[in-house]
Write a protein that holds these residues in place. Structure first.
Motif, short mmCIF file in Angstrom:
data_model
loop_
_atom_site.label_atom_id
_atom_site.label_comp_id
_atom_site.label_asym_id
_atom_site.label_seq_id
_atom_site.Cartn_x
_atom_site.Cartn_y
_atom_site.Cartn_z
N HIS A 1 0.81 -1.22 0.00
CA HIS A 1 0.00 0.00 0.00
C HIS A 1 0.84 1.27 0.00
N GLY A 2 2.10 1.16 -0.42
CA GLY A 2 2.97 2.32 -0.41
C GLY A 2 3.63 2.58 0.93
N LEU A 3 3.49 1.65 1.87
CA LEU A 3 4.12 1.82 3.18
C LEU A 3 5.48 1.11 3.15
N ILE A 4 5.98 0.69 4.29
CA ILE A 4 7.22 -0.07 4.34
C ILE A 4 7.04 -1.33 3.52
N GLY A 5 7.95 -1.60 2.61
CA GLY A 5 7.82 -2.79 1.78
C GLY A 5 8.63 -2.75 0.50
N GLY A 6 8.84 -1.56 -0.04
CA GLY A 6 9.59 -1.46 -1.29
C GLY A 6 11.09 -1.43 -1.06
N ASP A 7 11.81 -1.27 -2.15
CA ASP A 7 13.27 -1.21 -2.10
C ASP A 7 13.75 -0.40 -3.30
N VAL A 8 14.71 0.49 -3.10
CA VAL A 8 15.19 1.36 -4.17
C VAL A 8 15.71 0.54 -5.34
N ASP A 9 16.55 -0.45 -5.06
CA ASP A 9 17.11 -1.26 -6.15
C ASP A 9 16.01 -2.00 -6.90
N ALA A 10 15.05 -2.57 -6.17
CA ALA A 10 13.97 -3.30 -6.82
C ALA A 10 13.14 -2.38 -7.71
N TYR A 11 12.76 -1.22 -7.19
CA TYR A 11 11.92 -0.32 -7.97
C TYR A 11 12.67 0.27 -9.17
N ALA A 12 13.96 0.50 -9.02
CA ALA A 12 14.76 0.98 -10.15
C ALA A 12 14.83 -0.07 -11.24
N LEU A 13 14.90 -1.34 -10.85
CA LEU A 13 14.94 -2.43 -11.83
C LEU A 13 13.58 -2.63 -12.49
N ILE A 14 12.50 -2.50 -11.72
CA ILE A 14 11.15 -2.65 -12.26
C ILE A 14 10.83 -1.49 -13.21
N ASP A 15 11.18 -0.26 -12.80
CA ASP A 15 11.05 0.94 -13.62
C ASP A 15 9.70 1.03 -14.33
N PRO A 16 8.58 1.06 -13.60
CA PRO A 16 7.26 1.02 -14.24
C PRO A 16 6.88 2.34 -14.88
N ALA A 17 6.00 2.27 -15.86
CA ALA A 17 5.40 3.47 -16.44
C ALA A 17 4.14 3.85 -15.65
N ILE A 18 3.51 2.84 -15.04
CA ILE A 18 2.26 3.04 -14.30
C ILE A 18 2.40 2.43 -12.91
N CYS A 19 1.99 3.19 -11.89
CA CYS A 19 2.05 2.71 -10.50
C CYS A 19 0.64 2.64 -9.92
N LEU A 20 0.30 1.49 -9.36
CA LEU A 20 -0.99 1.29 -8.72
C LEU A 20 -0.78 1.28 -7.21
#
Length: 392
Positions: free
Chosen positions: A319-338
């Motif tokens: 839900h946008g809280l604790i859970g993501g990771d900078v390296d993971a999100y940089a690798l995923i690099d989405p055009a759309i975020c839900l």
């Protein structure tokens, strides 16, 4: 259960783990690809048949490393093998014979596939419509009759006849992910066809959570399972396994992570049980759903898969809280975020802690995907129903 021995020259065996429901997990660290492939060959000599053998890249920068996934079947036992090259670790699950996803892809249809973030009061609910008009549903929300009505109205509007759900996946048994579904199954059992369900819930009678109430979370799991049995007794129930694929008309789903992959790391909260999956549409578009993956899981996935994670759509973890990771999100690099959270919380207008969505409190991974100077992205929230067609 007479499980064939995994032979290793320098590997270390973790204590055998009872997963409940007759399943046993064996984890070996400091092993390698060759030993894993040798084990697959051993299974064949022990009377097992290979149902699935898959390789998933460990990243384009590491072509010499491959993640391996095997499913072997025998009359008395199924064995699921997962080898993650970056961690030199193999997880083996031996289970009683159980339903396995088909290896035959359904014929394509004329419907334009789409991804919908459904409007609900709280939680997470996604509907992916396939080319034949059927749906993959992912999670639900808190118990709420209005949300049930909205979900049914959506399915009915998008269907030419009686709505059909090919598969309903539950990432983990937190209340805001399964409880609306428990009511929906009872209230709409005559109005909606559901072919199958899939989930992988740890048996918390055997494996206590560290920070959550094991009794409460187990109660949620028991309730949704009871609702499935009572209201859809003829539906297939699959157990999610890492590396599995579920084939649909116009798309396929691959399971990238399930809770047992953490072992021997402890299951701190129900979120650490969360599955992660990705939908691959036939036109090449991809949508990655993180469920409530915690930071440790996101980091593990970034290490295991690297740029194989690249996806067009990202359901932002937890839900946008604790859970993501900078390296993971940089690798995923989405055009759309839900974002499975309201726009107010997203903007930090409700409670101070939800400013995490803006990247505060150490949640720099959220700041990364909201930085237009890096890439301008589209952002959607659960306060509205948003459908994204997968036709371009």
């Amino acid at each position: 259960m007479d499980i064939p021995k995994y032979a290793t020259s320098g590997g270390l065996y973790m204590p055998e783990k009872d997963l409940g429901k007759g399943e046993t997990q064996i984890t070996v660290i400091s092993t390698n690809e060759e030993e894993c492939k040798d084990y697959a060959a051993t299974l064949a000599t022990e009377g097992f048949s290979c149902y699935i053998a898959r390789e998933i890249p460990s990243g384009s920068d590491r072509p010499y490393q491959k993640n391996l996934f095997y499913t072997y079947t025998r009359e008395d036992m199924h064995i699921f093998v997962t080898f993650l090259a970056e961690f030199h670790t193999v997880h083996i699950i031996a289970a009683p014979p159980c339903p396995l996803p088909s290896t035959e892809k359904p014929k394509t249809g004329t419907c334009v596939p789409s991804v919908t973030q459904c409007k609900i009061t709280a939680g997470m609910c996604y509907a992916i419509q396939m080319a034949d008009g059927s749906f993959l549903l992912l999670d639900s929300g808190i118990p709420n009759k209005e949300d049930e009505e909205r979900l049914y109205a959506f399915l009915e509007k998008k269907s030419t006849g009686k709505p059909r759900v090919s598969l309903w996946i539950f990432t983990h048994p937190d209340m805001d992910h399964v409880m609306m579904a428990a009511g929906f199954l009872k209230d709409y059992r005559e109005k909606v066809e559901i072919d199958a369900f899939a989930y992988q819930f740890s048996d918390l009678n055997k494996d206590n959570l560290v920070y959550d109430s094991s009794e409460k979370i187990q109660g949620n799991a028991d309730l949704i399972e009871a609702s499935i049995r009572e209201n859809y007794p003829s539906s297939i129930v699959y157990t999610l396994r890492t590396g599995q694929r579920y084939l649909f008309s116009g798309a396929e789903v691959e399971i990238l992570w399930t809770g047992y992959m953490l072992y021997p790391y402890p299951i701190l909260t129900a979120n650490y049980m969360s599955a992660t999956l990705r939908v691959h549409f036939d036109n090449g578009k991809t949508a990655l759903f993180m469920g409530d993956a915690e930071q440790y899981v996101s980091k593990q996935m970034a290490c295991a898969y690297r740029d194989y994670l690249k996806s067009d759509i990202l359901q932002v973890a937890h839900h946008g809280l604790i859970g993501g990771d900078v390296d993971a999100y940089a690798l995923i690099d989405p055009a759309i975020c839900l974002w499975a959270t309201s726009k107010e919380r997203f903007l930090g207008k409700n409670e101070k802690r939800f400013k995490w969505c803006l990247g505060e409190g150490g949640c720099d991974f959220n700041r990364l995907i909201r930085d237009d100077s890096i890439r301008k992205r589209e952002h959607y929230h659960l306060g509205e129903t948003v459908t994204i067609p997968m036709n371009s």
